[in-house]
Design a protein around this motif. Sequence first.
Motif, mmCIF file in Angstrom:
data_model
loop_
_atom_site.group_PDB
_atom_site.id
_atom_site.type_symbol
_atom_site.label_atom_id
_atom_site.label_comp_id
_atom_site.label_asym_id
_atom_site.label_seq_id
_atom_site.Cartn_x
_atom_site.Cartn_y
_atom_site.Cartn_z
ATOM 1 N N GLY A 157 -47.921 -17.190 -11.922
ATOM 2 C CA GLY A 157 -47.633 -16.563 -10.641
ATOM 3 C C GLY A 157 -48.692 -16.879 -9.619
ATOM 4 O O GLY A 157 -49.622 -17.624 -9.853
ATOM 5 N N ASN A 158 -48.527 -16.305 -8.471
ATOM 6 C CA ASN A 158 -49.456 -16.526 -7.377
ATOM 7 C C ASN A 158 -50.379 -15.340 -7.230
ATOM 8 O O ASN A 158 -49.993 -14.204 -7.433
ATOM 9 N N PHE B 80 -36.627 -15.212 -7.452
ATOM 10 C CA PHE B 80 -37.724 -16.148 -7.666
ATOM 11 C C PHE B 80 -38.510 -16.364 -6.371
ATOM 12 O O PHE B 80 -39.740 -16.260 -6.355
ATOM 13 N N ILE B 81 -37.819 -16.652 -5.286
ATOM 14 C CA ILE B 81 -38.491 -16.911 -4.007
ATOM 15 C C ILE B 81 -39.203 -15.650 -3.525
ATOM 16 O O ILE B 81 -40.352 -15.706 -3.078
ATOM 17 N N GLN B 82 -38.541 -14.510 -3.636
ATOM 18 C CA GLN B 82 -39.160 -13.265 -3.194
ATOM 19 C C GLN B 82 -40.425 -12.972 -3.994
ATOM 20 O O GLN B 82 -41.457 -12.598 -3.426
ATOM 21 N N ASP B 83 -40.366 -13.134 -5.300
ATOM 22 C CA ASP B 83 -41.522 -12.849 -6.149
ATOM 23 C C ASP B 83 -42.665 -13.828 -5.903
ATOM 24 O O ASP B 83 -43.818 -13.431 -5.791
ATOM 25 N N GLY C 208 -29.657 -23.153 3.230
ATOM 26 C CA GLY C 208 -29.459 -24.151 2.181
ATOM 27 C C GLY C 208 -30.336 -23.966 0.966
ATOM 28 O O GLY C 208 -30.043 -24.513 -0.108
ATOM 29 N N ILE C 209 -31.393 -23.169 1.086
ATOM 30 C CA ILE C 209 -32.273 -22.969 -0.073
ATOM 31 C C ILE C 209 -31.565 -22.248 -1.205
ATOM 32 O O ILE C 209 -31.965 -22.371 -2.357
ATOM 33 N N LEU C 210 -30.489 -21.534 -0.878
ATOM 34 C CA LEU C 210 -29.747 -20.830 -1.923
ATOM 35 C C LEU C 210 -28.991 -21.793 -2.834
ATOM 36 O O LEU C 210 -28.609 -21.425 -3.938
ATOM 37 N N GLY C 211 -28.788 -23.018 -2.384
ATOM 38 C CA GLY C 211 -28.102 -24.010 -3.197
ATOM 39 C C GLY C 211 -29.043 -24.892 -3.998
ATOM 40 O O GLY C 211 -28.608 -25.750 -4.757
ATOM 41 N N LEU C 212 -30.350 -24.682 -3.855
ATOM 42 C CA LEU C 212 -31.329 -25.501 -4.563
ATOM 43 C C LEU C 212 -31.600 -24.952 -5.957
ATOM 44 O O LEU C 212 -31.582 -23.738 -6.171
ATOM 45 N N SER C 213 -31.889 -25.839 -6.862
ATOM 46 C CA SER C 213 -32.232 -25.454 -8.233
ATOM 47 C C SER C 213 -33.646 -24.880 -8.265
ATOM 48 O O SER C 213 -34.562 -25.447 -7.662
ATOM 49 N N VAL C 214 -33.810 -23.789 -8.983
ATOM 50 C CA VAL C 214 -35.141 -23.197 -9.112
ATOM 51 C C VAL C 214 -36.072 -24.168 -9.835
ATOM 52 O O VAL C 214 -37.161 -24.478 -9.361
ATOM 53 N N GLN C 215 -35.646 -24.677 -10.994
ATOM 54 C CA GLN C 215 -36.515 -25.536 -11.814
ATOM 55 C C GLN C 215 -36.740 -26.915 -11.209
ATOM 56 O O GLN C 215 -37.832 -27.460 -11.317
ATOM 57 N N ASP C 216 -35.705 -27.489 -10.600
ATOM 58 C CA ASP C 216 -35.817 -28.855 -10.107
ATOM 59 C C ASP C 216 -36.343 -28.957 -8.676
ATOM 60 O O ASP C 216 -36.902 -29.987 -8.310
ATOM 61 N N ASN C 217 -36.138 -27.924 -7.862
ATOM 62 C CA ASN C 217 -36.513 -28.002 -6.459
ATOM 63 C C ASN C 217 -37.501 -26.929 -6.018
ATOM 64 O O ASN C 217 -38.602 -27.239 -5.584
ATOM 65 N N LEU C 218 -37.086 -25.680 -6.112
ATOM 66 C CA LEU C 218 -37.874 -24.595 -5.536
ATOM 67 C C LEU C 218 -39.226 -24.400 -6.219
ATOM 68 O O LEU C 218 -40.256 -24.307 -5.541
ATOM 69 N N LYS C 219 -39.238 -24.344 -7.530
ATOM 70 C CA LYS C 219 -40.494 -24.089 -8.245
ATOM 71 C C LYS C 219 -41.518 -25.199 -8.002
ATOM 72 O O LYS C 219 -42.660 -24.907 -7.637
ATOM 73 N N PRO C 220 -41.151 -26.479 -8.165
ATOM 74 C CA PRO C 220 -42.144 -27.535 -7.899
ATOM 75 C C PRO C 220 -42.628 -27.535 -6.445
ATOM 76 O O PRO C 220 -43.809 -27.746 -6.182
ATOM 77 N N PHE D 133 -42.011 -12.113 -0.419
ATOM 78 C CA PHE D 133 -41.059 -11.614 0.569
ATOM 79 C C PHE D 133 -40.452 -10.310 0.064
ATOM 80 O O PHE D 133 -39.333 -10.277 -0.432
ATOM 81 N N HIS D 134 -41.194 -9.232 0.198
ATOM 82 C CA HIS D 134 -40.707 -7.945 -0.293
ATOM 83 C C HIS D 134 -40.060 -7.122 0.805
ATOM 84 O O HIS D 134 -39.372 -6.152 0.528
ATOM 85 N N LYS D 135 -40.276 -7.512 2.054
ATOM 86 C CA LYS D 135 -39.625 -6.829 3.166
ATOM 87 C C LYS D 135 -38.329 -7.559 3.468
ATOM 88 O O LYS D 135 -38.308 -8.777 3.615
ATOM 89 N N SER D 136 -37.256 -6.818 3.567
ATOM 90 C CA SER D 136 -35.957 -7.452 3.772
ATOM 91 C C SER D 136 -35.881 -8.198 5.095
ATOM 92 O O SER D 136 -35.199 -9.215 5.195
ATOM 93 N N LYS D 137 -36.593 -7.752 6.114
ATOM 94 C CA LYS D 137 -36.584 -8.435 7.412
ATOM 95 C C LYS D 137 -37.141 -9.854 7.271
ATOM 96 O O LYS D 137 -36.613 -10.796 7.851
ATOM 97 N N GLU D 138 -38.221 -9.997 6.506
ATOM 98 C CA GLU D 138 -38.807 -11.325 6.298
ATOM 99 C C GLU D 138 -37.844 -12.225 5.538
ATOM 100 O O GLU D 138 -37.651 -13.387 5.895
ATOM 101 N N TRP D 139 -37.251 -11.702 4.495
ATOM 102 C CA TRP D 139 -36.342 -12.482 3.669
ATOM 103 C C TRP D 139 -35.118 -12.914 4.481
ATOM 104 O O TRP D 139 -34.670 -14.051 4.387
ATOM 105 N N ILE D 140 -34.591 -12.038 5.307
ATOM 106 C CA ILE D 140 -33.437 -12.363 6.144
ATOM 107 C C ILE D 140 -33.807 -13.454 7.142
ATOM 108 O O ILE D 140 -33.021 -14.371 7.386
#
Length: 161
Positions: A71-72, A4-7, A26-38, A11-18
């Motif tokens: 989408g963006n 979701f975050i990459q799309d 900590g973003i990996l523990g956040l809910s997509v619907q409740d936190n990340l998407k909004p 962030f399609h380059k692995s260096k950027e994502w890393i």
Amino acid sequence: RIQFIQDRCGFHKSKEWIKVLKACPGILGLSVQDNLKPTIDFLSMVLTDTYDDKNQYGRMNEIDTNGDNGGNSGTEQLLLRKCLLSHPQLLALSLSNLQSKVAYFDYVDKLEETTTMRPAVSSTISSSSLASRIATKSPVIYSLSLKENIIPKINFLAKVW
């Protein structure tokens, strides 16, 4: 979450994502619907100046929380990627935290317009809101405390200028 975050942020380059993950795992523990998407939707609107402070930040009420809101665009992805590469911790801030800071920056922007009687924006001057310019140029400011840091600094600068 990762996809979701990459799309959404491009962030399609692995260096950027890393880099993003190392700075804010900590973003990996956040809910997509409740936190990340909004949060990503709101940041996208701030960066592209498509929110409306009179209507509780415009499209926020129209966002489909069960699916994709279209989408963006490439421009939105570029702005989001640049902003989040500079300060990935924005993704961990609450939506209300971001909204309160954007509202304050809008207040300062409007106050500056009325007190200086700034002429209408010409084509040579950026028409971006203060909130958008801060998110683009120095997104780390959004992580500062509004009450303890941002407001006192703005008040000090207003007195010395």
